[in-house]
Design an enzyme around this catalytic site. Structure first.
Site, PDB file in Angstrom:
ATOM      1  N   ASP A  11       0.803  -1.219   0.000  1.00  0.00           N
ATOM      2  CA  ASP A  11       0.000   0.000   0.000  1.00  0.00           C
ATOM      3  C   ASP A  11       0.844   1.282   0.000  1.00  0.00           C
ATOM      4  O   ASP A  11       1.543   1.570   0.976  1.00  0.00           O
ATOM      5  CB  ASP A  11      -0.902   0.035   1.229  1.00  0.00           C
ATOM      6  CG  ASP A  11      -1.801  -1.183   1.339  1.00  0.00           C
ATOM      7  OD1 ASP A  11      -1.280  -2.312   1.269  1.00  0.00           O
ATOM      8  OD2 ASP A  11      -3.010  -1.019   1.537  1.00  0.00           O
ATOM      9  N   ASN A  18     -10.529  -0.901   0.290  1.00  0.00           N
ATOM     10  CA  ASN A  18     -11.731  -0.315   0.867  1.00  0.00           C
ATOM     11  C   ASN A  18     -11.814   1.194   0.684  1.00  0.00           C
ATOM     12  O   ASN A  18     -12.869   1.793   0.898  1.00  0.00           O
ATOM     13  CB  ASN A  18     -11.834  -0.669   2.352  1.00  0.00           C
ATOM     14  CG  ASN A  18     -10.602  -0.268   3.135  1.00  0.00           C
ATOM     15  OD1 ASN A  18      -9.486  -0.665   2.785  1.00  0.00           O
ATOM     16  ND2 ASN A  18     -10.780   0.483   4.205  1.00  0.00           N
ATOM     17  N   HIS A  19     -10.717   1.854   0.275  1.00  0.00           N
ATOM     18  CA  HIS A  19     -10.741   3.298   0.016  1.00  0.00           C
ATOM     19  C   HIS A  19     -10.778   3.638  -1.479  1.00  0.00           C
ATOM     20  O   HIS A  19     -10.607   4.795  -1.851  1.00  0.00           O
ATOM     21  CB  HIS A  19      -9.517   3.977   0.650  1.00  0.00           C
ATOM     22  CG  HIS A  19      -9.532   3.968   2.151  1.00  0.00           C
ATOM     23  ND1 HIS A  19      -8.391   3.815   2.896  1.00  0.00           N
ATOM     24  CD2 HIS A  19     -10.553   4.068   3.032  1.00  0.00           C
ATOM     25  CE1 HIS A  19      -8.703   3.836   4.189  1.00  0.00           C
ATOM     26  NE2 HIS A  19     -10.013   3.986   4.291  1.00  0.00           N
ATOM     27  N   HIS A  46      -3.463  -4.170   2.900  1.00  0.00           N
ATOM     28  CA  HIS A  46      -4.389  -3.440   3.758  1.00  0.00           C
ATOM     29  C   HIS A  46      -3.857  -3.147   5.152  1.00  0.00           C
ATOM     30  O   HIS A  46      -4.077  -2.058   5.673  1.00  0.00           O
ATOM     31  CB  HIS A  46      -5.745  -4.141   3.890  1.00  0.00           C
ATOM     32  CG  HIS A  46      -6.716  -3.439   4.797  1.00  0.00           C
ATOM     33  ND1 HIS A  46      -7.208  -2.177   4.532  1.00  0.00           N
ATOM     34  CD2 HIS A  46      -7.275  -3.827   5.974  1.00  0.00           C
ATOM     35  CE1 HIS A  46      -8.039  -1.816   5.506  1.00  0.00           C
ATOM     36  NE2 HIS A  46      -8.085  -2.788   6.395  1.00  0.00           N
ATOM     37  N   HIS A  48      -0.753  -2.873   6.254  1.00  0.00           N
ATOM     38  CA  HIS A  48       0.401  -1.969   6.229  1.00  0.00           C
ATOM     39  C   HIS A  48       1.620  -2.450   7.017  1.00  0.00           C
ATOM     40  O   HIS A  48       2.597  -1.728   7.127  1.00  0.00           O
ATOM     41  CB  HIS A  48       0.021  -0.569   6.730  1.00  0.00           C
ATOM     42  CG  HIS A  48      -0.828   0.214   5.795  1.00  0.00           C
ATOM     43  ND1 HIS A  48      -0.748   1.582   5.650  1.00  0.00           N
ATOM     44  CD2 HIS A  48      -1.801  -0.178   4.942  1.00  0.00           C
ATOM     45  CE1 HIS A  48      -1.624   2.006   4.763  1.00  0.00           C
ATOM     46  NE2 HIS A  48      -2.282   0.938   4.318  1.00  0.00           N
TER      47      HIS A  48
END
Length: 259
Positions: free
Chosen positions: A8, A67-68, A178, A180
């Site tokens: 990410d 999810n973003h 997700h 991180h």
């Protein structure tokens, strides 16, 4: 072939660091294909056309989401237009974009599948990732993909591990995103699938998952709900390199990286 999967990317500082290190990394490691999770690549979460283009222009072949992915309104039409910028395929309330693509690499093709977990992410309305994975793998095989890679954007380690084991032998490589935090469990599963539970993140080291540490500490300690702000300073790029035999579609080596 060698596939580099990058964890990410956090904000413009993360994008800048990718631009700084990716060209050299690709050259030194002889990378053939790059997948970057970009769902947090815009400042303030989400992805914008500008943040996506900055990563594609520096050498990413496919961008995956999470999810973003729909956080920024300006990216919705862009997701419809770009075949190689993905969002999780199994989001039920997702009228924009897609979570599957096949990239022609000349003598072979690579299918990339982007899925969302359900555990602790139910509010995003994902359908069963197991069933969706089966459906998309069949589609990839029907379209002649020699290599199939899955980015599973999920919260729970157990769910990532379970889906990875379920897909062992069905896909070439499987990685989680997700959370991180890079996991130290890179491996080749019993039936030849390259695996890591989470790639980690690309962004500021002195942070809590990319956010200024003081903000998160105060939120957890004092219930201070101040707005998140990205940290700055020294950065790292986390990811994993999967070397795949294109004749068998199986992984032959896995290398976890942190730069």
């Amino acid at each position: 072939m060698k596939i580099l999967a990058v964890g990410d990317v956090c904000g413009s500082i993360g994008c800048d660091y990718v631009r700084k290190v990716l060209p050299t990394l690709k050259r030194e490691k002889k990378i053939d294909f790059v997948i970057i999770n970009a769902e947090n690549s815009a400042d303030g979460n989400g992805i914008t056309p500008q943040s996506a283009e900055s990563l594609l222009n520096v050498g990413a072949d496919v961008l995956t989401g999470g999810n973003h992915s729909f956080r920024r309104a300006e990216v919705l039409d862009y997701l419809e237009e770009k075949d190689n910028v993905l969002r999780p395929h199994n989001l039920t309330e997702a009228p924009f974009g897609k979570g599957f693509c096949i990239i022609d690499c000349g003598s072979y093709s690579v299918a990339v599948i982007n899925l969302s977990g359900k555990v602790y992410l139910e509010k995003n309305g994902p359908t069963c990732p197991f069933a969706t994975a089966d459906e998309l793998i069949e589609k990839a095989k029907a379209e002649g993909a020699a290599v199939i890679v899955v980015d599973f954007h999920a919260e729970a380690t157990s769910e990532k591990r379970a889906l990875g084991l379920y897909l062992d032998g069905k896909v070439s490589a499987f990685f989680g995103t997700h959370t991180h935090v890079q996991t130290a469990d890179e491996q080749i599963l019993q039936n030849g699938t390259g695996y890591i539970t989470d790639l980690g993140m690309t962004g500021p080291v002195d942070s809590v998952l990319g956010v200024k540490k003081e903000i998160i500490i105060n939120r957890l300690k004092s219930n201070d709900m101040s707005k998140f702000q990205l940290a700055d300073g020294r950065c790292s790029l986390n990811g994993c390199i999967f070397e795949i035999d294109i004749k068998t579609g199986k992984t032959v080596s896995v290398e976890r990286i942190s730069i």
